[in-house]
Design a protein around this motif. Sequence first.
Motif, PDB file in Angstrom:
ATOM      1  N   ARG A  88       0.814  -1.223   0.000  1.00 49.57           N
ATOM      2  CA  ARG A  88       0.000   0.000   0.000  1.00 49.57           C
ATOM      3  C   ARG A  88       0.848   1.274   0.000  1.00 49.57           C
ATOM      4  O   ARG A  88       0.291   2.378   0.026  1.00 49.57           O
ATOM      5  N   PHE A  89       2.150   1.114  -0.011  1.00 52.36           N
ATOM      6  CA  PHE A  89       3.020   2.279   0.134  1.00 52.36           C
ATOM      7  C   PHE A  89       3.790   2.541  -1.155  1.00 52.36           C
ATOM      8  O   PHE A  89       4.019   1.642  -1.961  1.00 52.36           O
ATOM      9  N   ARG A  90       4.217   3.788  -1.290  1.00 51.70           N
ATOM     10  CA  ARG A  90       4.845   4.217  -2.531  1.00 51.70           C
ATOM     11  C   ARG A  90       5.848   5.328  -2.232  1.00 51.70           C
ATOM     12  O   ARG A  90       5.627   6.165  -1.352  1.00 51.70           O
ATOM     13  N   ALA A  91       6.948   5.333  -2.991  1.00 48.41           N
ATOM     14  CA  ALA A  91       7.920   6.428  -2.931  1.00 48.41           C
ATOM     15  C   ALA A  91       8.232   6.844  -4.359  1.00 48.41           C
ATOM     16  O   ALA A  91       8.601   6.011  -5.190  1.00 48.41           O
ATOM     17  N   PHE A  92       8.068   8.121  -4.635  1.00 48.82           N
ATOM     18  CA  PHE A  92       8.281   8.654  -5.984  1.00 48.82           C
ATOM     19  C   PHE A  92       9.395   9.698  -5.921  1.00 48.82           C
ATOM     20  O   PHE A  92       9.350  10.623  -5.101  1.00 48.82           O
ATOM     21  N   LEU A 148      13.217  17.719  -8.226  1.00 53.29           N
ATOM     22  CA  LEU A 148      11.975  18.317  -8.693  1.00 53.29           C
ATOM     23  C   LEU A 148      10.786  17.765  -7.912  1.00 53.29           C
ATOM     24  O   LEU A 148       9.927  18.526  -7.447  1.00 53.29           O
ATOM     25  N   GLN A 149      10.736  16.430  -7.768  1.00 50.76           N
ATOM     26  CA  GLN A 149       9.662  15.790  -7.008  1.00 50.76           C
ATOM     27  C   GLN A 149      10.240  14.679  -6.141  1.00 50.76           C
ATOM     28  O   GLN A 149      11.144  13.961  -6.566  1.00 50.76           O
ATOM     29  N   GLY A 150       9.694  14.534  -4.955  1.00 48.02           N
ATOM     30  CA  GLY A 150      10.085  13.454  -4.065  1.00 48.02           C
ATOM     31  C   GLY A 150       9.081  13.350  -2.931  1.00 48.02           C
ATOM     32  O   GLY A 150       8.991  14.252  -2.100  1.00 48.02           O
ATOM     33  N   PHE A 151       8.276  12.294  -2.934  1.00 44.00           N
ATOM     34  CA  PHE A 151       7.243  12.178  -1.898  1.00 44.00           C
ATOM     35  C   PHE A 151       7.011  10.723  -1.528  1.00 44.00           C
ATOM     36  O   PHE A 151       7.367   9.798  -2.267  1.00 44.00           O
ATOM     37  N   ALA A 152       6.418  10.547  -0.353  1.00 39.57           N
ATOM     38  CA  ALA A 152       5.967   9.237   0.116  1.00 39.57           C
ATOM     39  C   ALA A 152       4.450   9.240   0.136  1.00 39.57           C
ATOM     40  O   ALA A 152       3.822  10.273   0.413  1.00 39.57           O
ATOM     41  N   GLU A 153       3.861   8.066  -0.142  1.00 37.27           N
ATOM     42  CA  GLU A 153       2.410   7.975  -0.267  1.00 37.27           C
ATOM     43  C   GLU A 153       1.912   6.680   0.355  1.00 37.27           C
ATOM     44  O   GLU A 153       2.569   5.633   0.246  1.00 37.27           O
ATOM     45  N   ALA A 154       0.756   6.758   1.005  1.00 41.98           N
ATOM     46  CA  ALA A 154       0.103   5.577   1.576  1.00 41.98           C
ATOM     47  C   ALA A 154      -1.307   5.487   1.010  1.00 41.98           C
ATOM     48  O   ALA A 154      -2.056   6.470   1.042  1.00 41.98           O
ATOM     49  N   ASP A 155      -1.661   4.298   0.504  1.00 41.50           N
ATOM     50  CA  ASP A 155      -2.954   4.080  -0.147  1.00 41.50           C
ATOM     51  C   ASP A 155      -3.854   3.285   0.787  1.00 41.50           C
ATOM     52  O   ASP A 155      -3.578   2.124   1.112  1.00 41.50           O
ATOM     53  N   PHE A 156      -4.951   3.913   1.246  1.00 36.10           N
ATOM     54  CA  PHE A 156      -5.908   3.252   2.128  1.00 36.10           C
ATOM     55  C   PHE A 156      -7.254   3.068   1.429  1.00 36.10           C
ATOM     56  O   PHE A 156      -8.316   3.268   2.019  1.00 36.10           O
ATOM     57  N   GLY A 157      -7.204   2.701   0.155  1.00 39.32           N
ATOM     58  CA  GLY A 157      -8.439   2.477  -0.598  1.00 39.32           C
ATOM     59  C   GLY A 157      -9.010   3.782  -1.094  1.00 39.32           C
ATOM     60  O   GLY A 157      -8.450   4.404  -2.010  1.00 39.32           O
ATOM     61  N   PRO A 158     -10.111   4.250  -0.501  1.00 40.47           N
ATOM     62  CA  PRO A 158     -10.713   5.500  -0.992  1.00 40.47           C
ATOM     63  C   PRO A 158      -9.902   6.742  -0.619  1.00 40.47           C
ATOM     64  O   PRO A 158     -10.168   7.822  -1.129  1.00 40.47           O
ATOM     65  N   VAL A 159      -8.921   6.603   0.276  1.00 33.29           N
ATOM     66  CA  VAL A 159      -8.121   7.747   0.722  1.00 33.29           C
ATOM     67  C   VAL A 159      -6.647   7.449   0.468  1.00 33.29           C
ATOM     68  O   VAL A 159      -6.140   6.392   0.857  1.00 33.29           O
ATOM     69  N   THR A 160      -5.976   8.392  -0.180  1.00 32.99           N
ATOM     70  CA  THR A 160      -4.537   8.308  -0.400  1.00 32.99           C
ATOM     71  C   THR A 160      -3.884   9.514   0.245  1.00 32.99           C
ATOM     72  O   THR A 160      -4.292  10.656  -0.014  1.00 32.99           O
TER      73      THR A 160
END
Length: 450
Positions: free
Chosen positions: A105-109, A135-147
């Motif tokens: 569920r996790f992501r790093a871009f 330019l871009q660098g973020f962490a993301e967590a995906d909880f279904g309807p909410v990211t």
Amino acid sequence: MTTLAALLPQTALAAPKEAWEAPTLTITRYDEDWSDLADAEKRSHHWTGPFKYIPLGDDAWLSTGIELRARSENFDDNLWGDADAPDDGYLWLRALPYADLHVRRFRAFVQPIAATSRGVAPSPGPVDETGVDLLQGFAEADFGPVTLRAGRQMLSLGTERLIGTRYGPNVPLAFDGVRANVAVGAAKVSLFAVRPVQPGKGSFDDRTSSQKALWGGYAAMPELDLYYLGYRNDSARWSGREGGETRHSLGARWHAVRGDWHWNVEGVYQFGHFAKGSGGGVISAWTVGTEVGHAFPDLPLSPDVTLRANMVSGDRDPGDGRLGTFNALFPKGKYFGELSPVGPYNIMNLHPTVGLQLAPTVSASVAAAAYWRQSRRDGIYDIPGNLIRAPGDSRARFIGKEVEATVAWQATAELELSASISAFAPGAFIRATGAARTIHMLGLESNFRF
């Protein structure tokens, strides 16, 4: 060229459609979904497949890509002869590689930028070059309807009338902060609190702005967008006035396609305070933008005729304690076309365009535009919002007229070659307030992306 790229199909993997269709390449890159390439057979359809999906074990994979762009712009009499170097000609070079790591569920871009310029006179600015930076660098967590997302990212909302990526110039615009994307039925709601990144001309010297802040929510529904944007600038400048600015924008956008017809209508009202307590007062500003087009797919060259009309408020009286100049906040870089000496502030314009499909991989467009001041008591501004011609004593409204032709060739699935030629003839207001020569611009671009 961003205007032309939008007219062409952007397919990174040339697989047969019945087997698999690649996602559209985007400017921000983080909203491309390559997860279907978990199937190794699909990855084998094109040489880029192994780069777009790299398996790293159970529930983990990496996607990579790059943009390599070279753009040349050559001006005669830039800003009607008023620019520091009116006959400027320069070359922009940039590389935008990226890596997108997914682990359950996790992501790093991460997307670095290497951007430089050659020949910018009198000297390159922060939108011309930035050395090597993030330019871009973020962490993301995906909880279904909410990211949930935190870090540095580009923002592209709607048609980028107020919040855009500044993709046309050499150094795009990014923001530092937090963002939540929420799915509510058919609506996609984005909530955010961010600050713009101020690029430096050296390497690893980009910094989060300490003077500007942006927050709000944007709800995108089928055919209708609704949004609120809050903005603060501690050192704003409007037609000779300086001070702190807090501005709130309420906007709605109606966009649809019905058969061969397409349209995009957007309205925004702004309110707030400017330099409160130090000679300023309340803000009351607005804009209405319309775009109506019709495609003729059965005619030779499949023409698509579009008429755009914009009205953007200016300040009616600099001495009345009210500020009526609309603030476009962080708009797209090439706002009215490849040559855009004036920005969306205190302006009215008409802008007809004809798009043509010269061949399956070659598109072109021909456009004309005319510009007037909305308020005779306010001047005209460039796209970032800097005053370029004060109103002076002129009562003239007409700023000038422009013609532009563009052509783009999608040479391969990854390589686009494009060119534009433009001319902007001054009107009565320009002639009354300074140098008044016709601007000419030639733009040439090569863009390789996968």
